[in-house]
Design a protein around this motif. Sequence first.
Motif, short mmCIF file in Angstrom:
data_model
loop_
_atom_site.label_atom_id
_atom_site.label_comp_id
_atom_site.label_asym_id
_atom_site.label_seq_id
_atom_site.Cartn_x
_atom_site.Cartn_y
_atom_site.Cartn_z
N PRO A 4 0.82 -1.22 0.00
CA PRO A 4 0.00 0.00 0.00
C PRO A 4 0.86 1.27 0.00
CG PRO A 4 -0.13 -1.10 2.14
CD PRO A 4 0.70 -1.97 1.24
N HIS A 5 0.28 2.30 -0.53
CA HIS A 5 0.89 3.62 -0.50
C HIS A 5 1.04 4.05 0.96
CE1 HIS A 5 1.06 8.04 -1.12
NE2 HIS A 5 1.69 7.68 -2.24
N PHE A 6 2.05 4.86 1.25
CA PHE A 6 2.26 5.27 2.65
C PHE A 6 1.05 5.98 3.24
CE2 PHE A 6 3.35 9.27 0.68
CZ PHE A 6 3.00 10.22 1.61
N SER A 7 0.26 6.64 2.40
CA SER A 7 -0.93 7.35 2.89
C SER A 7 -1.97 6.39 3.45
CB SER A 7 -1.54 8.21 1.79
OG SER A 7 -1.98 7.39 0.72
N PHE A 8 -1.93 5.14 3.00
CA PHE A 8 -2.85 4.11 3.50
C PHE A 8 -2.76 4.03 5.02
CE2 PHE A 8 -3.32 -0.27 5.01
CZ PHE A 8 -4.58 -0.60 4.55
N TRP A 9 -1.54 3.99 5.54
CA TRP A 9 -1.32 3.84 6.98
C TRP A 9 -1.81 5.07 7.74
CZ3 TRP A 9 -0.63 -1.01 7.66
CH2 TRP A 9 0.02 -1.76 6.69
N ILE A 10 -1.60 6.24 7.15
CA ILE A 10 -2.05 7.49 7.78
C ILE A 10 -3.57 7.55 7.82
CG2 ILE A 10 -2.08 10.01 7.53
CD1 ILE A 10 0.76 9.70 6.25
N ILE A 11 -4.21 7.24 6.70
CA ILE A 11 -5.67 7.31 6.63
C ILE A 11 -6.30 6.28 7.55
CG2 ILE A 11 -7.66 6.92 5.10
CD1 ILE A 11 -5.89 8.23 2.86
N ALA A 12 -5.80 5.04 7.53
CA ALA A 12 -6.36 4.00 8.40
C ALA A 12 -6.13 4.36 9.88
CB ALA A 12 -5.73 2.65 8.08
N GLY A 13 -4.97 4.89 10.20
CA GLY A 13 -4.68 5.28 11.58
C GLY A 13 -5.55 6.43 12.06
N LEU A 14 -5.72 7.44 11.21
CA LEU A 14 -6.60 8.56 11.58
C LEU A 14 -8.05 8.10 11.69
CD1 LEU A 14 -5.10 11.48 9.44
CD2 LEU A 14 -4.97 11.18 11.93
N GLY A 15 -8.45 7.20 10.80
CA GLY A 15 -9.81 6.65 10.88
C GLY A 15 -10.02 5.89 12.18
N LEU A 16 -9.01 5.14 12.58
CA LEU A 16 -9.11 4.41 13.86
C LEU A 16 -9.21 5.39 15.02
CD1 LEU A 16 -9.13 1.84 15.53
CD2 LEU A 16 -6.62 1.84 15.42
N ALA A 17 -8.39 6.44 15.02
CA ALA A 17 -8.45 7.44 16.09
C ALA A 17 -9.84 8.08 16.14
CB ALA A 17 -7.37 8.50 15.89
N ALA A 120 -11.63 2.17 1.72
CA ALA A 120 -11.45 0.72 1.86
C ALA A 120 -11.72 0.01 0.53
CB ALA A 120 -12.37 0.16 2.95
N THR A 121 -12.70 0.48 -0.22
CA THR A 121 -12.96 -0.14 -1.53
C THR A 121 -11.81 0.12 -2.49
OG1 THR A 121 -14.24 1.75 -2.39
CG2 THR A 121 -15.47 0.01 -1.25
N ILE A 122 -11.20 1.29 -2.40
CA ILE A 122 -10.03 1.59 -3.23
C ILE A 122 -8.87 0.67 -2.84
CG2 ILE A 122 -8.22 3.31 -3.66
CD1 ILE A 122 -10.43 5.45 -3.47
N ALA A 123 -8.66 0.51 -1.53
CA ALA A 123 -7.59 -0.36 -1.05
C ALA A 123 -7.81 -1.80 -1.52
CB ALA A 123 -7.51 -0.30 0.48
N ARG A 125 -9.58 -2.81 -4.22
CA ARG A 125 -9.36 -2.88 -5.67
C ARG A 125 -7.88 -2.77 -6.03
NH1 ARG A 125 -13.62 0.82 -5.94
NH2 ARG A 125 -12.17 2.43 -6.58
N SER A 126 -7.11 -2.06 -5.21
CA SER A 126 -5.68 -1.88 -5.47
C SER A 126 -4.85 -3.09 -5.05
CB SER A 126 -5.17 -0.64 -4.73
OG SER A 126 -5.84 0.51 -5.19
N GLY A 127 -5.50 -4.07 -4.42
CA GLY A 127 -4.80 -5.28 -4.01
C GLY A 127 -4.01 -5.12 -2.72
N TRP A 128 -4.37 -4.13 -1.91
CA TRP A 128 -3.68 -3.90 -0.64
C TRP A 128 -4.22 -4.74 0.48
CZ3 TRP A 128 -4.16 2.16 -0.89
CH2 TRP A 128 -3.39 2.63 -1.97
N LEU A 129 -5.41 -5.34 0.26
CA LEU A 129 -6.05 -6.14 1.31
C LEU A 129 -6.06 -7.61 0.90
CD1 LEU A 129 -9.14 -3.81 1.99
CD2 LEU A 129 -6.86 -3.71 3.03
N ARG A 130 -5.92 -8.49 1.86
CA ARG A 130 -5.95 -9.92 1.57
C ARG A 130 -7.23 -10.53 2.07
NH1 ARG A 130 -2.75 -8.86 5.63
NH2 ARG A 130 -0.75 -9.55 6.08
#
Length: 130
Positions: A4-17, A120-123, A125-130
Motif C-alpha cells: 500500500p501507498h504510505f498514505s494508507f497507513w495514515i488514513i487507516a490510523g486517523l480513521g481508527l483514532a 477501503a474499496t479503493i484499497a 481494488r488496489s490489491g492492498w487487502l488480503r
Amino acid sequence: MAKPHFSFWIIAGLGLAWNLMGCLNFVTQMNPDAVAQMPELYQLIIAARPLWATLAFGFAVFGGALGCILLLLRCRMATVALAVSLLAIGLTVVQTIAVVGMAPSTFLALLVGAALFWYATIAQRSGWLR
C-alpha cells in the motif's frame, strides 16, 4: 499482494483514532452522570434516542473502529465492517435529524464514514487487502 501507498497507513490510523473517539463518546453517553454534564442539545438527542438508534450508534462507532483495525491488518473484511458502520451512521443521522435537525457533527460523521468506506474499496481494488 501489492504494497500500500504510505498514505494508507495514515488514513487507516486517523480513521481508527476518529472511531475510537466515537467509542469513547458512546461509552460516556451510557453514563447518566456524564450525560447530565453535557450541553442541553446533546442531552435532548440522548434522551430522545430510541433503543434502535442507540444500537445503530454502537454499530457505527465500534464497527468503524473494527473496520479501521482490519484495514491496518490489511484484511478484506475491513470493507464489510466499514459498510455496516456507514449503514449504522445513516440510521443514526435519520434519528438525529428527526430530533434536532441537521447538526454539523452529524454531517461530519456521515462524511467520514462514507470516506472511510470509499477508501477501503479503493484499497481492496488496489490489491492492498488480503
